[in-house]
Design a protein around this motif. Sequence first.
Motif, PDB file in Angstrom:
ATOM      1  N   ASP A 118       0.858  -1.188   0.000  1.00 46.62           N
ATOM      2  CA  ASP A 118       0.000   0.000   0.000  1.00 46.62           C
ATOM      3  C   ASP A 118       0.891   1.234   0.000  1.00 46.62           C
ATOM      4  O   ASP A 118       1.566   1.522   0.985  1.00 46.62           O
ATOM      5  N   ASP A 119       0.897   1.942  -1.114  1.00 48.74           N
ATOM      6  CA  ASP A 119       1.753   3.124  -1.219  1.00 48.74           C
ATOM      7  C   ASP A 119       1.015   4.410  -0.853  1.00 48.74           C
ATOM      8  O   ASP A 119       1.553   5.500  -1.042  1.00 48.74           O
ATOM      9  N   SER A 120      -0.177   4.302  -0.298  1.00 47.06           N
ATOM     10  CA  SER A 120      -0.925   5.505   0.069  1.00 47.06           C
ATOM     11  C   SER A 120      -0.241   6.258   1.210  1.00 47.06           C
ATOM     12  O   SER A 120      -0.356   7.483   1.296  1.00 47.06           O
ATOM     13  N   PHE A 121       0.498   5.560   2.081  1.00 44.75           N
ATOM     14  CA  PHE A 121       1.205   6.227   3.165  1.00 44.75           C
ATOM     15  C   PHE A 121       2.324   7.109   2.602  1.00 44.75           C
ATOM     16  O   PHE A 121       2.518   8.240   3.044  1.00 44.75           O
ATOM     17  N   ALA A 122       3.047   6.607   1.620  1.00 43.08           N
ATOM     18  CA  ALA A 122       4.107   7.390   0.979  1.00 43.08           C
ATOM     19  C   ALA A 122       3.515   8.571   0.221  1.00 43.08           C
ATOM     20  O   ALA A 122       4.078   9.670   0.235  1.00 43.08           O
ATOM     21  N   ASN A 123       2.378   8.356  -0.433  1.00 44.96           N
ATOM     22  CA  ASN A 123       1.725   9.460  -1.146  1.00 44.96           C
ATOM     23  C   ASN A 123       1.257  10.539  -0.182  1.00 44.96           C
ATOM     24  O   ASN A 123       1.374  11.736  -0.478  1.00 44.96           O
ATOM     25  N   ALA A 124       0.736  10.145   0.969  1.00 50.39           N
ATOM     26  CA  ALA A 124       0.296  11.117   1.965  1.00 50.39           C
ATOM     27  C   ALA A 124       1.483  11.918   2.501  1.00 50.39           C
ATOM     28  O   ALA A 124       1.385  13.138   2.691  1.00 50.39           O
ATOM     29  N   ALA A 125       2.621  11.256   2.726  1.00 52.84           N
ATOM     30  CA  ALA A 125       3.817  11.957   3.199  1.00 52.84           C
ATOM     31  C   ALA A 125       4.317  12.941   2.144  1.00 52.84           C
ATOM     32  O   ALA A 125       4.741  14.057   2.477  1.00 52.84           O
ATOM     33  N   ARG A 126       4.250  12.561   0.885  1.00 52.53           N
ATOM     34  CA  ARG A 126       4.680  13.447  -0.201  1.00 52.53           C
ATOM     35  C   ARG A 126       3.771  14.675  -0.273  1.00 52.53           C
ATOM     36  O   ARG A 126       4.240  15.800  -0.409  1.00 52.53           O
ATOM     37  N   ILE A 127       2.472  14.473  -0.129  1.00 52.25           N
ATOM     38  CA  ILE A 127       1.530  15.595  -0.163  1.00 52.25           C
ATOM     39  C   ILE A 127       1.757  16.519   1.038  1.00 52.25           C
ATOM     40  O   ILE A 127       1.733  17.748   0.900  1.00 52.25           O
ATOM     41  N   ASN A 128       2.007  15.940   2.207  1.00 49.15           N
ATOM     42  CA  ASN A 128       2.293  16.768   3.388  1.00 49.15           C
ATOM     43  C   ASN A 128       3.555  17.601   3.185  1.00 49.15           C
ATOM     44  O   ASN A 128       3.616  18.760   3.590  1.00 49.15           O
ATOM     45  N   SER A 129       4.573  17.006   2.559  1.00 45.80           N
ATOM     46  CA  SER A 129       5.797  17.767   2.306  1.00 45.80           C
ATOM     47  C   SER A 129       5.535  18.895   1.308  1.00 45.80           C
ATOM     48  O   SER A 129       6.141  19.962   1.402  1.00 45.80           O
ATOM     49  N   LEU A 130       4.631  18.671   0.365  1.00 47.62           N
ATOM     50  CA  LEU A 130       4.271  19.745  -0.563  1.00 47.62           C
ATOM     51  C   LEU A 130       3.571  20.881   0.165  1.00 47.62           C
ATOM     52  O   LEU A 130       3.807  22.062  -0.125  1.00 47.62           O
TER      53      LEU A 130
END
Length: 157
Positions: A118-130
């Motif tokens: 599940d790569d949704s955790f990595a996607n959420a971290a990327r969005i938070n960094s944005l």
Amino acid sequence: MSRASPKHGKSRHQAPAGPTQRQLRAGELIRHALVEVLREEEFRETALQGVSVTVSEVRMSTDLKHAICFVEPLGAGVTGQETAEIVKALNKVAKYLRGRLSRHIAMKFTPDLKFFHDDSFANAARINSLFDNPRVQADLHPEDFPTPAASDDDGEA
């Protein structure tokens, strides 16, 4: 009336927009039971020894005989390659897990299990960094970032 004509304006063979309530309920039932099985069991697979795994979502097929399980290994220092090995090991023991799962659920059929990372955790971290980017913050909260004032040259001296 021919079989080819749609009844009430809808095609009979049109796919539903999303999972049914039945699929969602069965997916949650499988997810909770699978978490219990993974928590209780000790595996011979070296990739699964001492690893905590989060089952974030289970998607069921329409006939409830197949389940796609999205997992995320927990723990500091779990790299991408180790994650791939853990998912591969889970798929290797999927039939064993299915047998253990059958003791925890009351369904007519215990579904075949297939595991994916599940790569949704990595996607959420990327969005938070944005969102933490100063340029984005300036767009979100313009009152906190003053803009250069326009010159008031009316030609008066």
